[in-house]
Design an enzyme around this catalytic site. Sequence first.
Site, short mmCIF file in Angstrom:
data_model
loop_
_atom_site.label_atom_id
_atom_site.label_comp_id
_atom_site.label_asym_id
_atom_site.label_seq_id
_atom_site.Cartn_x
_atom_site.Cartn_y
_atom_site.Cartn_z
N HIS A 143 -21.75 -14.14 -7.49
CA HIS A 143 -19.91 -14.62 -8.49
C HIS A 143 -19.62 -13.14 -8.30
O HIS A 143 -18.34 -13.35 -7.96
CB HIS A 143 -21.07 -15.00 -9.93
N GLU A 144 -19.81 -12.25 -8.15
CA GLU A 144 -19.38 -11.09 -7.91
C GLU A 144 -19.20 -10.46 -6.91
O GLU A 144 -17.58 -10.31 -6.61
CB GLU A 144 -20.04 -9.55 -8.59
N GLU A 171 -12.10 -17.63 -11.36
CA GLU A 171 -13.16 -17.74 -12.22
C GLU A 171 -14.32 -19.09 -11.31
O GLU A 171 -15.17 -18.75 -11.15
CB GLU A 171 -13.35 -17.80 -13.07
N HIS A 218 -16.55 -12.70 -5.87
CA HIS A 218 -14.27 -12.21 -6.60
C HIS A 218 -13.85 -10.76 -5.46
O HIS A 218 -13.04 -10.84 -5.18
CB HIS A 218 -14.29 -11.36 -7.59
#
Lengths: 405, 184
Positions: A126-127, A212, A130
């Site tokens: 997920h990071e 997100e 980003h």
Amino acid sequence: MGTVLLLLGYFIGEYYSPGAGFGGMALAFILWAFMAFVSYSSGDSILLLASRAKEVTPKVHQQLFNVVEEIKIAANLPKMPKIYIIDEEAPNAFATGRNPENSAVAVTAGLLARLNRDELQGVIAHEIGHIRNRDILFVTMAGVTLGAIVLISQIFLRSMFFMGGHSRRTRSRSDSGGGQLQLIMVAAAIILAILAPIMAQMLYFALSRKREYLADATSARLTRYPEGLASALEKISKSNVEMKTANKATAPMYIVSPFVKVRQKMASWSSTHPPTEERIRILRNMMHGANYVDYQNAYNEVKGKSASLIPPSALEDKEKVEVRQRGEKLSAENKKRQKRDLDDLIRTVNKFAFVVCACGLKMKVPPEFKDDKVKCPRCGRDNPIPAPEIIAAAEAASRARKRPK
Amino acid sequence: MIIAIVVVALIVILGAMLVGMYNSLVRLRNQVDNAWSQIDVQLKRRHDLIPNLVETTKGYMKHERETLDSVTNARARAMGAGSVGEKAEAETELGSALNRFMLVVENYPDLKANQNFLALQEELTSTENKIAFARQGYNDQVLFYNNKIQMFPSNILAGMFNFGKREYFEIEDRGEREAPEVKF
């Protein structure tokens, strides 16, 4: 949002002296550019400093390094992100860096202690999502614009309060023909100064939420295992430990809002993150595959409406990405051991020395400890403490060995 | 005069197009090579880990000579493999030998408590994942490159300058597509 900022500058400029609207616009732009420059060049170090994150070597947590490297390969990042551990018990994580070449991932010690390998992989993906989608730059710039709007409106409204009446009187005397127009300009400036921050905030929060979702989709695509992130999110949202180092400004950077109250509340226009429960439901609805299309479909199903979440270029990727199997068996959670691992990890980050006595007792020696020997509290034997220089040298050596790869 | 200029201009444009096409073929081929080296690094890492693993477990698993030997032999074959296709086959075999090995480990609780073994197991899991992820990237690049050298008009240039087709790194065994189920 940029438009809102420039309009605000224009009307305020017009208010102070007719015809100076474009000057006001330019001033607003200069202010924005200055703020943007500062956060572009040093935003990541400010954030890391504010959250008291410490950069760590692979020795501290090998698994974390392995997982980051795996996802780095999957995401095809040009360079390995730097890895930081935050000395906190609340489970959370964030990524920073203005582009994929200069990025960093920070996780809390609490996160590492609570998650298993698959879950950690989901969070890291997920990071890194980003980072790859360049969300950090996006959200930072949006945040800066929001900040500039709020700042200008505040200055304007406050100065109006003190000297507004005066300037209006002098102007209407010198230029009576434009009185009507002048009045409209004044009204527009005031209304805009009140409304602009609210509008900008709504835009900002909506943007942050959308990003997100996108990072969640990227995580599922990279790991081919949506359940990992889903169960990690579940664990994180169930925790009711408050993060001490997070504040409103840094909140949007975290994987889940660092505030317990916000986490458990329903979503509103002012939340930076979508409700966690909804994110989990979407991930668990991805039964047919792990590609972006599957995430979009699951999103539509859960929300009961379709919104364009994912850029069309990504949706064109029709390749079927199969969901893989679980990487490891879920072991029974041992609360006591988890706590001990967490404490050890925090101590390692804080440069404690670990000394194992011949009787089997493991002693944790704080870095302030000056003696070169420590007496074992159980058996009374004297144990030498490895000097910090030696530890540092060993670390440096292991780093040097890593480099020429 | 005008005709001459037009002809010269056409030749220049055509030349520029050919150079551009050639360069893009070279770039794609380098990308394939680079993606391959990513896999190769991880395969080497796996080969390096195995002697350690065997050494650590030997003391515990006295009655499992066969399993240990099959891992060692599969490693030797994988290290000797040459072409991409051969490598893929040998690595598949090594993967399933490791799978069987990890299943046997289940029966040795002492071994599962060994710190050294746990660290090796983590390294091995991670290497498997890295191979899987790097393989995706490599196969994507190969698809892109193979398409390019087979499609008109770049296929003419590819034929002239010997841009050969590349092999996919395929792992046939359905179960091997996933990282091995490493159990505690």
